[in-house]
Design a protein around this motif. Structure first.
Motif, PDB file in Angstrom:
ATOM      1  N   LEU A  48      -0.584  -5.339 -13.722  1.00  0.00           N
ATOM      2  CA  LEU A  48       0.423  -6.083 -12.955  1.00  0.00           C
ATOM      3  C   LEU A  48       1.485  -6.689 -13.855  1.00  0.00           C
ATOM      4  O   LEU A  48       2.623  -6.932 -13.408  1.00  0.00           O
ATOM      5  CB  LEU A  48      -0.271  -7.180 -12.141  1.00  0.00           C
ATOM      6  N   SER A  49       1.148  -6.898 -15.101  1.00  0.00           N
ATOM      7  CA  SER A  49       2.104  -7.518 -16.032  1.00  0.00           C
ATOM      8  C   SER A  49       3.108  -6.531 -16.615  1.00  0.00           C
ATOM      9  O   SER A  49       4.023  -6.939 -17.336  1.00  0.00           O
ATOM     10  CB  SER A  49       1.334  -8.205 -17.165  1.00  0.00           C
ATOM     11  N   VAL A  50       2.946  -5.251 -16.367  1.00  0.00           N
ATOM     12  CA  VAL A  50       3.849  -4.248 -16.929  1.00  0.00           C
ATOM     13  C   VAL A  50       5.168  -4.279 -16.156  1.00  0.00           C
ATOM     14  O   VAL A  50       5.181  -4.089 -14.936  1.00  0.00           O
ATOM     15  CB  VAL A  50       3.216  -2.850 -16.854  1.00  0.00           C
ATOM     16  N   PRO A  51       6.291  -4.512 -16.835  1.00  0.00           N
ATOM     17  CA  PRO A  51       7.585  -4.542 -16.128  1.00  0.00           C
ATOM     18  C   PRO A  51       8.019  -3.142 -15.701  1.00  0.00           C
ATOM     19  O   PRO A  51       7.493  -2.131 -16.167  1.00  0.00           O
ATOM     20  CB  PRO A  51       8.536  -5.151 -17.156  1.00  0.00           C
ATOM     21  N   ASP A  52       9.027  -3.085 -14.830  1.00  0.00           N
ATOM     22  CA  ASP A  52       9.479  -1.813 -14.286  1.00  0.00           C
ATOM     23  C   ASP A  52      10.068  -0.918 -15.369  1.00  0.00           C
ATOM     24  O   ASP A  52       9.826   0.290 -15.381  1.00  0.00           O
ATOM     25  CB  ASP A  52      10.515  -2.087 -13.182  1.00  0.00           C
ATOM     26  N   ILE A  75       5.620   5.391  -8.760  1.00  0.00           N
ATOM     27  CA  ILE A  75       5.596   4.624  -7.507  1.00  0.00           C
ATOM     28  C   ILE A  75       5.614   3.148  -7.883  1.00  0.00           C
ATOM     29  O   ILE A  75       4.687   2.632  -8.530  1.00  0.00           O
ATOM     30  CB  ILE A  75       4.328   4.940  -6.680  1.00  0.00           C
ATOM     31  N   THR A  76       6.685   2.465  -7.487  1.00  0.00           N
ATOM     32  CA  THR A  76       6.799   1.042  -7.786  1.00  0.00           C
ATOM     33  C   THR A  76       5.815   0.240  -6.937  1.00  0.00           C
ATOM     34  O   THR A  76       5.197   0.762  -6.012  1.00  0.00           O
ATOM     35  CB  THR A  76       8.227   0.566  -7.534  1.00  0.00           C
ATOM     36  N   ARG A  77       5.697  -1.043  -7.257  1.00  0.00           N
ATOM     37  CA  ARG A  77       4.784  -1.899  -6.512  1.00  0.00           C
ATOM     38  C   ARG A  77       5.228  -2.039  -5.060  1.00  0.00           C
ATOM     39  O   ARG A  77       4.398  -2.042  -4.143  1.00  0.00           O
ATOM     40  CB  ARG A  77       4.703  -3.264  -7.189  1.00  0.00           C
ATOM     41  N   ALA A 102       1.911  -0.961  -9.870  1.00  0.00           N
ATOM     42  CA  ALA A 102       2.712   0.261  -9.952  1.00  0.00           C
ATOM     43  C   ALA A 102       1.804   1.428 -10.341  1.00  0.00           C
ATOM     44  O   ALA A 102       0.805   1.258 -11.044  1.00  0.00           O
ATOM     45  CB  ALA A 102       3.836   0.080 -10.966  1.00  0.00           C
ATOM     46  N   THR A 103       2.170   2.618  -9.894  1.00  0.00           N
ATOM     47  CA  THR A 103       1.294   3.778 -10.076  1.00  0.00           C
ATOM     48  C   THR A 103       2.110   4.954 -10.607  1.00  0.00           C
ATOM     49  O   THR A 103       3.248   5.189 -10.176  1.00  0.00           O
ATOM     50  CB  THR A 103       0.631   4.181  -8.743  1.00  0.00           C
ATOM     51  N   LEU A 104       1.496   5.675 -11.539  1.00  0.00           N
ATOM     52  CA  LEU A 104       2.045   6.943 -12.030  1.00  0.00           C
ATOM     53  C   LEU A 104       1.134   8.058 -11.555  1.00  0.00           C
ATOM     54  O   LEU A 104      -0.046   8.096 -11.905  1.00  0.00           O
ATOM     55  CB  LEU A 104       2.139   6.945 -13.552  1.00  0.00           C
ATOM     56  N   VAL A 105       1.680   8.971 -10.740  1.00  0.00           N
ATOM     57  CA  VAL A 105       0.919  10.121 -10.239  1.00  0.00           C
ATOM     58  C   VAL A 105       1.245  11.309 -11.133  1.00  0.00           C
ATOM     59  O   VAL A 105       2.370  11.835 -11.098  1.00  0.00           O
ATOM     60  CB  VAL A 105       1.250  10.414  -8.764  1.00  0.00           C
TER      61      VAL A 105
END
Length: 341
Positions: A106-110, A132-134, A161-164
């Protein structure tokens, strides 16, 4: 020594009686007889091959029933082999759809998340990466769950945030995908890397078990084919006992007597393999339309594949070898007991 005192060459009386032309003709006849040996051998084998086929054709009903039994016995392992081949083909398409979901902290910025996505996409074993952003993750979850009131009561977005990650085709195997998941899990900023591939691994383990069962069933049915052909050849030997005794009385060798029965086993095996191929092809034709309708319902391009040309040749060769093996065992055991008294 001069020419005048040279002693004349002595010749044997037999050699002296034969003129040189006759001796050349004799040597030529011996050479031509040696050259005729391969042709004679081939002629004898062709006669035995055609004669054994003629005997089978003259008794069509009984031989047809034997060939059908052989065809059914050989069709079962061939059909199971095709089932496994089509299952592997279908599982390859499922593996191509495998995805690795990287849930970031959750602490990782965009900006850092987008940079991580670009670095991962630059790897040779990765085909593409979707970020995929939060907020997008929360919107997808809200639409899929319908829990708008519960989500609004949270006060803040709990989803990361998710990386697929879509792996490349070169690593579309369970072991390679698991290795890639572990490498991505170790990247900074990644909280969890999830690969939903356990069911595919179970499928591979099940197919391996089925493949071993197919090998065992094929070996047992191959033994049954040998026994059926051997028993059929044994009956043929008993029916021709008197003929075999006469042939041995006039000087026929065991190889000459054995040859037609071996070719009979060859014809049985070839006919049984052809019937097995026909049964498998008819079964696939009957199943083709329902399988196509099912694939369209799942929006899949899967199609049943039949026996390839090499597989058909392997099936026929395997059947011929079984036929020759059954005939050889029967002839070797029962022909020695038939001797002229």
């Amino acid at each position: 020594m001069s020419m005048a005192t040279r002693k004349p060459e002595r010749r044997s009386p037999e050699r002296a009686r034969k003129p040189p032309r006759e001796r050349r003709q004799r040597r030529g006849g011996e050479a031509s007889s040696w050259r005729r040996l391969p042709r004679t051998w081939l002629t004898h084998h062709l006669q035995a091959l055609v004669g054994s086929l003629g005997r089978l054709v003259r008794a069509p009903l009984g031989n047809l029933m034997t060939v059908l039994v052989l065809g059914i016995a050989l069709a079962l392992p061939a059909a199971l082999h095709l089932v496994l081949a089509n299952a592997r083909q279908l599982s390859d398409t499922w593996e191509g759809a495998a995805r690795i979901s990287l849930y970031l902290r959750l602490s990782v910025p965009d900006s850092e998340a987008r940079g991580l996505a670009r670095r991962i996409e630059g790897r040779p074993e990765v085909a593409s990466v979707r970020y995929i952003t939060r907020d997008e993750a929360l919107a997808e979850f809200r639409q899929a769950s319908g829990l708008d009131i519960a989500i609004d009561s949270l006060g803040e977005n709990p989803l990361p945030a998710t990386l697929v990650v879509s792996p490349a085709d070169e690593v579309a195997k369970p072991k390679a995908l698991e290795r890639l998941r572990e490498e991505l899990q170790a990247l900074p900023g990644v909280e969890l890397a999830r690969l939903d591939l356990e069911w595919i691994q179970r499928l591979y383990a099940l197919m391996e078990l089925v493949w071993r069962a197919v090998m065992v069933i094929g070996a047992l049915l191959g033994l049954a084919v040998i026994l059926v052909i051997g028993n059929t050849i044994r009956l043929a030997i008993e029916n021709r006992r008197e003929e075999i005794v006469v042939m041995k009385l006039v000087g026929a060798t065991d190889g000459f007597v054995r040859r037609p029965f071996l070719y009979t086993g060859l014809w049985y095996g070839l006919a049984g393999g052809s019937v097995a191929w026909l049964l498998v092809a008819l079964s696939l034709g009957w199943l083709h339309a329902p399988v196509q309708r099912l694939a369209l319902l799942y929006q899949s391009g899967f199609t049943l594949r039949g026996l390839a040309a090499t597989e058909v040749l392997a099936l026929l060769a395997f059947a011929v070898v079984l036929g020759l093996a059954g005939a050889w065992l029967a002839v070797g055991r029962h022909l020695k007991s038939i001797e002229p008294t």
